[in-house]
Enzyme design. Structure first.
Site, PDB file in Angstrom:
ATOM      1  N   MET A   1      58.875   3.132  43.386  1.00 19.07           N
ATOM      2  CA  MET A   1      57.837   3.755  43.062  1.00 19.07           C
ATOM      3  C   MET A   1      56.728   2.918  42.426  1.00 19.07           C
ATOM      4  O   MET A   1      56.680   2.299  41.584  1.00 19.07           O
ATOM      5  CB  MET A   1      58.185   4.810  41.761  1.00 19.07           C
ATOM      6  CG  MET A   1      56.999   5.685  41.651  1.00 19.07           C
ATOM      7  SD  MET A   1      57.289   6.516  39.934  1.00 19.07           S
ATOM      8  CE  MET A   1      58.455   7.843  40.172  1.00 19.07           C
ATOM      9  N   PRO A   2      55.641   3.171  43.248  1.00 19.51           N
ATOM     10  CA  PRO A   2      54.411   2.392  42.761  1.00 19.51           C
ATOM     11  C   PRO A   2      53.949   2.915  41.290  1.00 19.51           C
ATOM     12  O   PRO A   2      54.136   4.211  41.222  1.00 19.51           O
ATOM     13  CB  PRO A   2      53.159   2.795  43.920  1.00 19.51           C
ATOM     14  CG  PRO A   2      53.930   2.928  45.120  1.00 19.51           C
ATOM     15  CD  PRO A   2      55.264   3.738  44.579  1.00 19.51           C
TER      16      PRO A   2
ATOM     17  N   GLY B   1      47.553  11.829  40.846  1.00 21.11           N
ATOM     18  CA  GLY B   1      47.950  13.180  40.561  1.00 21.11           C
ATOM     19  C   GLY B   1      47.144  14.234  41.282  1.00 21.11           C
ATOM     20  O   GLY B   1      45.988  14.131  41.268  1.00 21.11           O
ATOM     21  N   THR B   2      47.703  15.123  41.885  1.00 25.47           N
ATOM     22  CA  THR B   2      46.970  16.238  42.656  1.00 25.47           C
ATOM     23  C   THR B   2      46.622  17.479  41.938  1.00 25.47           C
ATOM     24  O   THR B   2      46.608  18.714  42.344  1.00 25.47           O
ATOM     25  CB  THR B   2      47.259  16.418  43.950  1.00 25.47           C
ATOM     26  OG1 THR B   2      48.869  17.235  43.683  1.00 25.47           O
ATOM     27  CG2 THR B   2      47.651  15.095  45.093  1.00 25.47           C
TER      28      THR B   2
ATOM     29  N   ASP C   1      51.349  12.389  43.628  1.00 28.27           N
ATOM     30  CA  ASP C   1      52.279  13.506  42.746  1.00 28.27           C
ATOM     31  C   ASP C   1      51.870  14.983  43.263  1.00 28.27           C
ATOM     32  O   ASP C   1      50.506  15.141  42.974  1.00 28.27           O
ATOM     33  CB  ASP C   1      52.241  13.263  41.196  1.00 28.27           C
ATOM     34  CG  ASP C   1      52.819  14.255  40.636  1.00 28.27           C
ATOM     35  OD1 ASP C   1      54.278  14.174  40.384  1.00 28.27           O
ATOM     36  OD2 ASP C   1      52.302  15.126  39.808  1.00 28.27           O
TER      37      ASP C   1
ATOM     38  N   TYR D   1      50.816  23.553  41.773  1.00 24.97           N
ATOM     39  CA  TYR D   1      49.391  23.331  42.205  1.00 24.97           C
ATOM     40  C   TYR D   1      48.542  23.922  42.919  1.00 24.97           C
ATOM     41  O   TYR D   1      47.563  24.213  43.161  1.00 24.97           O
ATOM     42  CB  TYR D   1      49.033  21.811  42.277  1.00 24.97           C
ATOM     43  CG  TYR D   1      49.480  20.787  41.087  1.00 24.97           C
ATOM     44  CD1 TYR D   1      49.952  21.400  39.768  1.00 24.97           C
ATOM     45  CD2 TYR D   1      50.073  19.483  40.985  1.00 24.97           C
ATOM     46  CE1 TYR D   1      50.736  20.753  38.752  1.00 24.97           C
ATOM     47  CE2 TYR D   1      50.439  18.819  40.187  1.00 24.97           C
ATOM     48  CZ  TYR D   1      50.870  19.435  39.015  1.00 24.97           C
ATOM     49  OH  TYR D   1      51.277  18.570  38.060  1.00 24.97           O
TER      50      TYR D   1
ATOM     51  N   LYS E   1      57.140  19.215  43.121  1.00 23.16           N
ATOM     52  CA  LYS E   1      57.928  19.717  42.114  1.00 23.16           C
ATOM     53  C   LYS E   1      58.551  21.033  42.180  1.00 23.16           C
ATOM     54  O   LYS E   1      57.801  21.822  42.819  1.00 23.16           O
ATOM     55  CB  LYS E   1      57.356  19.409  40.681  1.00 23.16           C
ATOM     56  CG  LYS E   1      56.537  18.061  40.350  1.00 23.16           C
ATOM     57  CD  LYS E   1      56.230  18.267  38.869  1.00 23.16           C
ATOM     58  CE  LYS E   1      54.915  16.835  38.783  1.00 23.16           C
ATOM     59  NZ  LYS E   1      53.923  17.320  39.545  1.00 23.16           N
TER      60      LYS E   1
ATOM     61  N   HIS F   1      60.187  20.782  37.619  1.00 22.52           N
ATOM     62  CA  HIS F   1      58.686  20.579  36.974  1.00 22.52           C
ATOM     63  C   HIS F   1      58.621  20.962  35.496  1.00 22.52           C
ATOM     64  O   HIS F   1      58.243  20.213  34.724  1.00 22.52           O
ATOM     65  CB  HIS F   1      57.873  21.704  37.603  1.00 22.52           C
ATOM     66  CG  HIS F   1      56.296  21.434  37.500  1.00 22.52           C
ATOM     67  ND1 HIS F   1      55.551  21.744  38.319  1.00 22.52           N
ATOM     68  CD2 HIS F   1      55.589  20.913  36.356  1.00 22.52           C
ATOM     69  CE1 HIS F   1      54.147  21.570  37.997  1.00 22.52           C
ATOM     70  NE2 HIS F   1      54.154  20.996  36.646  1.00 22.52           N
TER      71      HIS F   1
ATOM     72  N   SER G   1      36.469  11.117  42.030  1.00 23.99           N
ATOM     73  CA  SER G   1      35.385  10.579  42.756  1.00 23.99           C
ATOM     74  C   SER G   1      35.799   9.125  43.537  1.00 23.99           C
ATOM     75  O   SER G   1      36.609   8.618  42.748  1.00 23.99           O
ATOM     76  CB  SER G   1      34.029  10.386  42.088  1.00 23.99           C
ATOM     77  OG  SER G   1      34.330   9.417  40.978  1.00 23.99           O
TER      78      SER G   1
HETATM   79  N1  LIG Z   1      54.603  17.555  34.745  1.00 24.55           N
HETATM   80  C1  LIG Z   1      53.510  18.036  34.294  1.00 24.55           C
HETATM   81  O1  LIG Z   1      53.526  19.246  33.654  1.00 24.55           O
HETATM   82  C2  LIG Z   1      51.936  17.482  34.384  1.00 24.55           C
HETATM   83  C3  LIG Z   1      50.925  18.379  33.629  1.00 24.55           C
HETATM   84  C4  LIG Z   1      49.764  17.524  33.662  1.00 24.55           C
HETATM   85  C5  LIG Z   1      49.585  16.724  34.626  1.00 24.55           C
HETATM   86  N2  LIG Z   1      50.353  16.231  35.482  1.00 24.55           N
HETATM   87  C6  LIG Z   1      50.153  15.161  36.733  1.00 24.55           C
HETATM   88  O2  LIG Z   1      49.559  14.363  36.138  1.00 24.55           O
HETATM   89  C7  LIG Z   1      48.388  14.028  36.885  1.00 24.55           C
HETATM   90  C8  LIG Z   1      47.507  13.190  36.112  1.00 24.55           C
HETATM   91  O3  LIG Z   1      47.244  13.927  34.690  1.00 24.55           O
HETATM   92  P1  LIG Z   1      45.680  14.110  34.103  1.00 24.55           P
HETATM   93  O4  LIG Z   1      44.825  14.942  35.170  1.00 24.55           O
HETATM   94  O5  LIG Z   1      45.802  14.614  33.006  1.00 24.55           O
HETATM   95  O6  LIG Z   1      45.469  12.460  34.251  1.00 24.55           O
HETATM   96  P2  LIG Z   1      44.235  11.780  33.541  1.00 24.55           P
HETATM   97  O7  LIG Z   1      43.852  10.641  34.473  1.00 24.55           O
HETATM   98  O8  LIG Z   1      44.914  11.175  32.019  1.00 24.55           O
HETATM   99  O9  LIG Z   1      42.987  12.902  33.324  1.00 24.55           O
HETATM  100  C9  LIG Z   1      42.131  13.198  34.257  1.00 24.55           C
HETATM  101  C10 LIG Z   1      40.903  13.314  33.460  1.00 24.55           C
HETATM  102  O10 LIG Z   1      40.388  12.059  33.137  1.00 24.55           O
HETATM  103  C11 LIG Z   1      39.058  12.007  33.584  1.00 24.55           C
HETATM  104  N3  LIG Z   1      38.708  10.511  34.345  1.00 24.55           N
HETATM  105  C12 LIG Z   1      39.619  10.033  35.377  1.00 24.55           C
HETATM  106  N4  LIG Z   1      39.318   8.778  35.598  1.00 24.55           N
HETATM  107  C13 LIG Z   1      38.218   8.414  34.469  1.00 24.55           C
HETATM  108  C14 LIG Z   1      37.650   7.306  34.215  1.00 24.55           C
HETATM  109  N5  LIG Z   1      37.538   6.364  34.983  1.00 24.55           N
HETATM  110  N6  LIG Z   1      36.828   7.423  33.255  1.00 24.55           N
HETATM  111  C15 LIG Z   1      36.748   8.597  32.425  1.00 24.55           C
HETATM  112  N7  LIG Z   1      37.121   9.691  32.641  1.00 24.55           N
HETATM  113  C16 LIG Z   1      38.196   9.919  34.067  1.00 24.55           C
HETATM  114  C17 LIG Z   1      38.678  12.913  34.769  1.00 24.55           C
HETATM  115  O11 LIG Z   1      37.592  13.332  34.859  1.00 24.55           O
HETATM  116  P3  LIG Z   1      36.789  13.991  36.254  1.00 24.55           P
HETATM  117  O12 LIG Z   1      37.644  15.238  36.305  1.00 24.55           O
HETATM  118  O13 LIG Z   1      35.351  14.411  35.552  1.00 24.55           O
HETATM  119  O14 LIG Z   1      36.981  12.917  37.013  1.00 24.55           O
HETATM  120  C18 LIG Z   1      39.557  14.065  34.070  1.00 24.55           C
HETATM  121  O15 LIG Z   1      39.045  15.183  33.505  1.00 24.55           O
HETATM  122  C19 LIG Z   1      48.005  15.535  37.624  1.00 24.55           C
HETATM  123  O16 LIG Z   1      47.055  15.323  38.522  1.00 24.55           O
HETATM  124  C20 LIG Z   1      49.361  15.850  37.978  1.00 24.55           C
HETATM  125  O17 LIG Z   1      49.903  15.295  39.096  1.00 24.55           O
HETATM  126  C21 LIG Z   1      51.538  16.876  35.374  1.00 24.55           C
END
Ligand SMILES: NC(=O)c1ccc[n+]([C@@H]2O[C@H](COP(=O)([O-])OP(=O)(O)OC[C@H]3O[C@@H](n4cnc5c(N)ncnc54)[C@H](OP(=O)(O)O)[C@@H]3O)[C@@H](O)[C@H]2O)c1
Length: 313
Positions: free
Chosen positions: A20-21, A26-27, A51, A56, A85, A118, A265
């Site tokens: 796994m890389p 995450g999507t 992911d 989703y 998941k 999940h 982005s």
């Molecule tokens: N298993 C579970 O129950 C569960 C729950 C939650 C998530 N996940 C998985 O984990 C993935 C990641 O979770 P997450 O979305 O919370 O990840 P995260 O990367 O911690 O948070 C994403 C947030 O951070 C911001 N962001 C991203 N890159 C940034 C940067 N370089 N500088 C400043 N802010 C930045 C984004 O803003 P913008 O939107 O403005 O770009 C977004 O609001 C999900 O997509 C999903 O696949 C799983």
């Protein structure tokens, strides 16, 4: 480890099925059009781990973006690692294989690198992802145990279309007994983790058993205030010439885990992929942060913290 080695770091799966890389995309993106562009941008930036989840409701778009991006970039299926998941309403053993097949179908893939339960919470079985009673209470299903569901997950490995299985949103208290009873041990565990919720005991449990510890919300879901604005993190960022996000992502990889981040982005996808190794004293400073905060309550209830109930996606 050089920066390039850190960005390309891969963690071996304990069943020998592959690697796994560590840097994952995450999507969990409510908008279909943004799923397409953000997934494409992540692939272009260098991400090779994606992911997804039936919950989703954008597996079609994620799969489409991966197919198009791989074709354009000359990237073979074997070079990307795709997870999806099983949702809570499909925990009954007889629903597991159909749910897996439906996800493969929506993603239009021949096989999955990883399939996760999940959450450990079983909801009323059926096609309603968010079953509720008249008062709005979640309808749980007491007729199935996590081990029942795990046994059905184990049998998915038989025909090669599911390469590895694991769990998400699980605590060590739930994971340890399941690990003992499992015929096929979990290959990965996906949980919320960042410096305010390091989950060190779970990380150590996983490392000792060759389970990949896969952190979601490594940027604290982007919440402010939060880890992105923590003074220890911003001071290190200024010192090493990286952004706070890059510092948080490097820490997550250098402590031995994998991560999932969701830049939306192209610029942020590049930023989040272009991490650099932090010096030991910086890692130690982050490890000494004492603030503790859980941002997503899904681990307590099985109800997603980030999808609006009744929302269109
Ligand atoms: N298993 C579970 O129950 C569960 C729950 C939650 C998530 N996940 C998985 O984990 C993935 C990641 O979770 P997450 O979305 O919370 O990840 P995260 O990367 O911690 O948070 C994403 C947030 O951070 C911001 N962001 C991203 N890159 C940034 C940067 N370089 N500088 C400043 N802010 C930045 C984004 O803003 P913008 O939107 O403005 O770009 C977004 O609001 C999900 O997509 C999903 O696949 C799983």
């Amino acid at each position: 480890m050089t920066d390039s080695e850190l960005r390309r770091k891969r963690l071996a799966l304990n069943n020998g099925s592959g690697h796994m890389p560590a840097l994952g995309f995450g999507t969990l993106i409510p908008d279909a059009a943004v799923t397409l562009t953000a997934t494409r941008d992540a692939l272009e930036a260098g991400f090779r781990h994606f992911d997804c989840a039936e919950r989703y409701r954008n597996e079609r778009e994620a799969g489409e973006a991966l197919r198009a991006g791989c074709a354009t970039g000359g990237i073979a299926r074997e070079e990307i690692f795709v997870t999806t998941k099983l949702w809570n309403s499909n925990h009954r053993p007889e629903r597991v294989k159909p749910a897996f097949e439906a996800s493969l179908d929506r993603l239009r893939l021949d096989y999955l690198d990883l399939y996760l339960i999940h959450t450990p919470f079983a909801f009323q079985p059926g096609d309603e992802q968010d079953p509720r009673d008249a008062d709005g209470n979640v309808l749980y299903d007491n007729g199935v145990t996590l081990l029942d569901t795990w046994r059905a997950m184990e049998s998915l490995l038989e025909d090669g279309r599911c390469r590895a299985i694991g769990l998400s949103d699980i605590t060590l208290v739930e994971l340890a007994p399941l690990y003992e009873l499992a015929r096929i041990k979990p290959s990965a565990v996906q949980v919320e983790s960042h410096p305010y919720l390091p989950e060190t005991d779970l990380l150590e449990f996983c490392k000792e058993r060759g389970i990949v510890f896969l952190a979601f919300a490594p940027l604290g879901h982007g919440s402010r205030p939060g880890p992105l604005e923590d003074p220890v993190v911003t001071e290190i960022a200024a010192r090493v010439g990286k952004s706070p996000a890059q510092v948080l992502l490097a820490w997550a990889v250098q402590r031995g885990g994998a991560l999932l981040t969701t830049p939306k982005s192209a610029a942020r996808a590049k930023e989040n992929f272009n991490i650099s190794a932090l010096p030991e004293d910086a890692l130690d400073s982050i490890n000494r942060i004492e603030i503790r905060e859980r941002l997503n309550n899904v681990v307590m209830t099985g109800v997603p913290g980030f999808i609006a109930r009744g929302g269109s996606r």
